[in-house]
Scaffold this motif. Structure first.
Motif, PDB file in Angstrom:
ATOM      1  N   GLY A 237       0.778  -1.225   0.000  1.00  0.00           N
ATOM      2  CA  GLY A 237       0.000   0.000   0.000  1.00  0.00           C
ATOM      3  C   GLY A 237       0.810   1.276   0.000  1.00  0.00           C
ATOM      4  O   GLY A 237       0.241   2.375   0.046  1.00  0.00           O
ATOM      5  N   GLY A 238       2.129   1.164  -0.025  1.00  0.00           N
ATOM      6  CA  GLY A 238       2.982   2.353   0.031  1.00  0.00           C
ATOM      7  C   GLY A 238       3.060   2.972   1.411  1.00  0.00           C
ATOM      8  O   GLY A 238       3.448   4.140   1.546  1.00  0.00           O
ATOM      9  N   HIS A 239       2.762   2.197   2.458  1.00  0.00           N
ATOM     10  CA  HIS A 239       2.713   2.753   3.814  1.00  0.00           C
ATOM     11  C   HIS A 239       4.097   3.162   4.326  1.00  0.00           C
ATOM     12  O   HIS A 239       4.233   4.174   5.023  1.00  0.00           O
ATOM     13  N   SER A 300      10.475   5.225  -4.157  1.00  0.00           N
ATOM     14  CA  SER A 300       9.104   5.250  -4.673  1.00  0.00           C
ATOM     15  C   SER A 300       8.874   6.499  -5.518  1.00  0.00           C
ATOM     16  O   SER A 300       8.236   6.445  -6.583  1.00  0.00           O
ATOM     17  N   ALA A 301       9.394   7.621  -5.054  1.00  0.00           N
ATOM     18  CA  ALA A 301       9.309   8.860  -5.838  1.00  0.00           C
ATOM     19  C   ALA A 301      10.097   8.728  -7.139  1.00  0.00           C
ATOM     20  O   ALA A 301       9.691   9.271  -8.185  1.00  0.00           O
ATOM     21  N   PHE A 302      11.212   8.028  -7.107  1.00  0.00           N
ATOM     22  CA  PHE A 302      12.017   7.777  -8.304  1.00  0.00           C
ATOM     23  C   PHE A 302      11.202   7.026  -9.352  1.00  0.00           C
ATOM     24  O   PHE A 302      11.169   7.405 -10.546  1.00  0.00           O
ATOM     25  N   THR A 303      10.514   5.977  -8.933  1.00  0.00           N
ATOM     26  CA  THR A 303       9.654   5.231  -9.850  1.00  0.00           C
ATOM     27  C   THR A 303       8.595   6.137 -10.459  1.00  0.00           C
ATOM     28  O   THR A 303       8.385   6.160 -11.679  1.00  0.00           O
ATOM     29  N   ALA A 304       7.917   6.908  -9.603  1.00  0.00           N
ATOM     30  CA  ALA A 304       6.818   7.757 -10.075  1.00  0.00           C
ATOM     31  C   ALA A 304       7.314   8.908 -10.944  1.00  0.00           C
ATOM     32  O   ALA A 304       6.715   9.225 -11.979  1.00  0.00           O
ATOM     33  N   LYS A 332      -0.337   3.162  -2.902  1.00  0.00           N
ATOM     34  CA  LYS A 332      -1.031   4.446  -2.826  1.00  0.00           C
ATOM     35  C   LYS A 332      -0.056   5.617  -2.928  1.00  0.00           C
ATOM     36  O   LYS A 332      -0.394   6.667  -3.481  1.00  0.00           O
ATOM     37  N   PHE A 333       1.162   5.475  -2.408  1.00  0.00           N
ATOM     38  CA  PHE A 333       2.150   6.550  -2.492  1.00  0.00           C
ATOM     39  C   PHE A 333       2.438   6.879  -3.961  1.00  0.00           C
ATOM     40  O   PHE A 333       2.438   8.046  -4.363  1.00  0.00           O
ATOM     41  N   ILE A 334       2.686   5.852  -4.763  1.00  0.00           N
ATOM     42  CA  ILE A 334       2.990   6.072  -6.175  1.00  0.00           C
ATOM     43  C   ILE A 334       1.767   6.600  -6.923  1.00  0.00           C
ATOM     44  O   ILE A 334       1.872   7.548  -7.722  1.00  0.00           O
ATOM     45  N   VAL A 335       0.608   6.011  -6.672  1.00  0.00           N
ATOM     46  CA  VAL A 335      -0.604   6.456  -7.368  1.00  0.00           C
ATOM     47  C   VAL A 335      -0.916   7.913  -7.029  1.00  0.00           C
ATOM     48  O   VAL A 335      -1.234   8.715  -7.927  1.00  0.00           O
ATOM     49  N   ASP A 336      -0.812   8.290  -5.767  1.00  0.00           N
ATOM     50  CA  ASP A 336      -1.084   9.678  -5.368  1.00  0.00           C
ATOM     51  C   ASP A 336      -0.069  10.633  -6.002  1.00  0.00           C
ATOM     52  O   ASP A 336      -0.413  11.759  -6.388  1.00  0.00           O
ATOM     53  N   TYR A 337       1.185  10.213  -6.098  1.00  0.00           N
ATOM     54  CA  TYR A 337       2.226  11.028  -6.735  1.00  0.00           C
ATOM     55  C   TYR A 337       1.839  11.300  -8.189  1.00  0.00           C
ATOM     56  O   TYR A 337       1.926  12.442  -8.672  1.00  0.00           O
ATOM     57  N   LYS A 339      -1.121  11.230  -9.539  1.00  0.00           N
ATOM     58  CA  LYS A 339      -2.302  12.094  -9.608  1.00  0.00           C
ATOM     59  C   LYS A 339      -1.934  13.561  -9.396  1.00  0.00           C
ATOM     60  O   LYS A 339      -2.431  14.456 -10.096  1.00  0.00           O
ATOM     61  N   ARG A 340      -1.051  13.821  -8.424  1.00  0.00           N
ATOM     62  CA  ARG A 340      -0.640  15.208  -8.162  1.00  0.00           C
ATOM     63  C   ARG A 340       0.145  15.786  -9.330  1.00  0.00           C
ATOM     64  O   ARG A 340      -0.011  16.958  -9.691  1.00  0.00           O
ATOM     65  N   ALA A 341       1.032  14.970  -9.905  1.00  0.00           N
ATOM     66  CA  ALA A 341       1.945  15.466 -10.935  1.00  0.00           C
ATOM     67  C   ALA A 341       1.307  15.562 -12.314  1.00  0.00           C
ATOM     68  O   ALA A 341       1.850  16.233 -13.195  1.00  0.00           O
ATOM     69  N   LEU A 342       0.168  14.897 -12.503  1.00  0.00           N
ATOM     70  CA  LEU A 342      -0.485  14.889 -13.812  1.00  0.00           C
ATOM     71  C   LEU A 342      -1.933  15.363 -13.677  1.00  0.00           C
ATOM     72  O   LEU A 342      -2.882  14.605 -13.914  1.00  0.00           O
ATOM     73  N   PRO A 343      -2.128  16.624 -13.293  1.00  0.00           N
ATOM     74  CA  PRO A 343      -3.493  17.132 -13.139  1.00  0.00           C
ATOM     75  C   PRO A 343      -4.241  17.098 -14.463  1.00  0.00           C
ATOM     76  O   PRO A 343      -3.660  17.315 -15.531  1.00  0.00           O
ATOM     77  N   GLY A 344      -5.513  16.798 -14.393  1.00  0.00           N
ATOM     78  CA  GLY A 344      -6.326  16.733 -15.592  1.00  0.00           C
ATOM     79  C   GLY A 344      -6.305  15.381 -16.274  1.00  0.00           C
ATOM     80  O   GLY A 344      -7.042  15.164 -17.242  1.00  0.00           O
ATOM     81  N   VAL A 345      -5.462  14.464 -15.785  1.00  0.00           N
ATOM     82  CA  VAL A 345      -5.401  13.111 -16.335  1.00  0.00           C
ATOM     83  C   VAL A 345      -6.134  12.170 -15.378  1.00  0.00           C
ATOM     84  O   VAL A 345      -5.851  12.161 -14.177  1.00  0.00           O
ATOM     85  N   LYS A 346      -7.055  11.389 -15.885  1.00  0.00           N
ATOM     86  CA  LYS A 346      -7.734  10.402 -15.058  1.00  0.00           C
ATOM     87  C   LYS A 346      -6.763   9.272 -14.744  1.00  0.00           C
ATOM     88  O   LYS A 346      -6.282   8.585 -15.653  1.00  0.00           O
ATOM     89  N   VAL A 347      -6.461   9.077 -13.467  1.00  0.00           N
ATOM     90  CA  VAL A 347      -5.565   8.001 -13.032  1.00  0.00           C
ATOM     91  C   VAL A 347      -6.402   6.950 -12.327  1.00  0.00           C
ATOM     92  O   VAL A 347      -7.038   7.225 -11.302  1.00  0.00           O
ATOM     93  N   ALA A 348      -6.431   5.764 -12.888  1.00  0.00           N
ATOM     94  CA  ALA A 348      -7.210   4.663 -12.322  1.00  0.00           C
ATOM     95  C   ALA A 348      -6.461   3.368 -12.634  1.00  0.00           C
ATOM     96  O   ALA A 348      -5.307   3.404 -13.079  1.00  0.00           O
TER      97      ALA A 348
END
Length: 395
Positions: A237-239, A300-304, A332-337, A339-348
């Motif tokens: 979960g990226g905890h 994790s930030a490196f991957t994202a 969740k850490f990577i997915v949230d990263y 989402k923040r970095a790509l506003p306007g893109v649907k991330v699912a």
């Protein structure tokens, strides 16, 4: 005139069926276990119709993981161990298939074909080995003859070699499945798989300028840090990452490799993104003493960030959707990263288009087997237009 032998007769019969049941197998670089997906296919190419009927991941035990790690991504290794593991993995995968089918109450005779990816132990494109007189190369072990003989089911394997023989790098092969199952004329879509290595397919609505490429380290470095510092196989979960702080100087050092500036398509693997790579970056960034949670956060930030930079600067057009699969889709850490970095893109995740995010790679190899049986080479940009896979008969 002599008749076809019974295996060829059976193979011909399978190709003529309106529907085929194919088991797709995937064992990734994370060595979590074997993904087993039972898929129903009809048609082929852009007329493919697909349904996932059953899916399970059967875990490997620690002893087996350690055996594979002795030869995995090692430039020098024990050739006897490689030889023995080639047979051992084939036998193990056959046992796991039988276990899954019995658990589901399925008759073995209901399955038409097994599609086995095998276990990658070394991937070395020319861009990595640097020898201009040497070809691209990759090696997957887990002998398919053992699978076919033990299960009694025709098995197709060794998909990556034809791609290389036709001028590709043997990866990522997600291109073919993503184009056939994931294209949508209504939107610009990226299908992103974050397994041991992160790869994506850019699918513009008009199907022009499609790109399929590796983009970075995926989970491989995160998992290694979790094993080393937390005695855990991965960051569930990226905890752990969420509990740490990203070390910006180390992040910059990790992103400084020429791989990230190379034009796509390109491939990579743990042969490059290894513990040595991380240690060298830590030394350059004066980050050898950072907290373990901060290291996981930074990896994790490196991957994202590698994904974000590729999406922003290496594709022509703006994506409407970024759909994830693989273990990283659950981080969740990577997915949230993203989402923040790509506003306007649907991330699912890819579940939203009917592709189970955990089963996607196993489904891909089942699809490649269906194409090997019934398809014709699909032309996608400058990618090799080939049918892939070698056939192993039970007896």
């Amino acid at each position: 005139m002599p008749s076809l032998n019974r295996n060829l007769q059976k193979l011909f019969t399978i190709t003529q069926k309106p529907e085929r049941l194919i088991i797709g197998l995937m064992s990734g670089t994370s060595l979590d276990g074997l993904d087993i997906a039972v898929c129903r296919f009809s048609g082929n190419g852009f007329d493919t119709r697909f349904e996932l009927l059953k899916f399970i991941t059967l875990p490997y035990d620690d002893a087996f993981r350690q055996e594979v790690k002795q030869v995995f991504a090692q430039r020098q290794t024990d050739l006897e161990k490689v030889c023995l593991l080639n047979a051992r993995i084939g036998m193990l995968h056959a046992d796991m298939i039988k276990q899954a089918l019995r658990q589901w109450g399925w008759d073995f005779s209901a399955i038409d074909i097994i599609a086995s990816h095998g276990q990658t132990i070394y991937h070395v494109p020319r861009r990595l080995h640097g020898g201009e007189s040497w070809p691209n190369a990759t090696l997957q072990i887990g002998d398919a003859d053992h699978i076919a003989v033990q299960t009694g089911i025709i098995t197709i394997s060794d998909f990556r070699q034809k791609h290389i023989a036709a001028g590709g790098e043997g990866a990522p092969l997600a291109l073919y499945g993503d184009v056939l199952l994931g294209s949508d004329a209504r939107c610009n879509r990226i299908l992103l798989n974050i397994g041991g290595i992160a790869n994506l397919t850019w699918l513009p609505a008009d199907r022009n300028e499609i790109i399929c490429t590796d983009v970075g380290a995926g989970n491989t470095l995160i998992d290694a840090a979790c094993r080393q510092y937390f005695n855990l196989p991965y960051d569930a979960g990226g905890h752990i990452a969420a509990s740490g702080q990203v070390h910006l100087a180390l992040l910059d050092a990790l992103l400084a490799h020429p791989f990230f500036a190379e034009a796509a398509p390109k491939t990579t693997g743990p042969e490059l993104f290894s513990s040595d790579y991380v240690q060298q970056a830590r030394q350059r960034a004066d980050a050898t003493d950072i907290l373990a949670a901060d290291l996981v956060a930074t990896l994790s930030a490196f991957t994202a960030e590698a994904i974000v930079r590729f999406v922003k600067y290496s594709i022509m057009g703006k994506p409407d959707e970024l759909l994830l699969s693989g273990g990283g889709a659950r981080n969740k850490f990577i997915v949230d990263y993203l989402k923040r970095a790509l506003p306007g893109v649907k991330v699912a995740d890819t579940d939203t288009i009917g592709l189970n995010a955990d089963a996607k790679e196993a489904i891909l190899f089942a699809l490649l087997a269906n194409e090997a049986l019934c398809g014709e080479p699909v032309v996608v940009g400058n990618n090799p237009a080939v049918l892939m896979g070698k056939f192993s008969f039970p007896v």
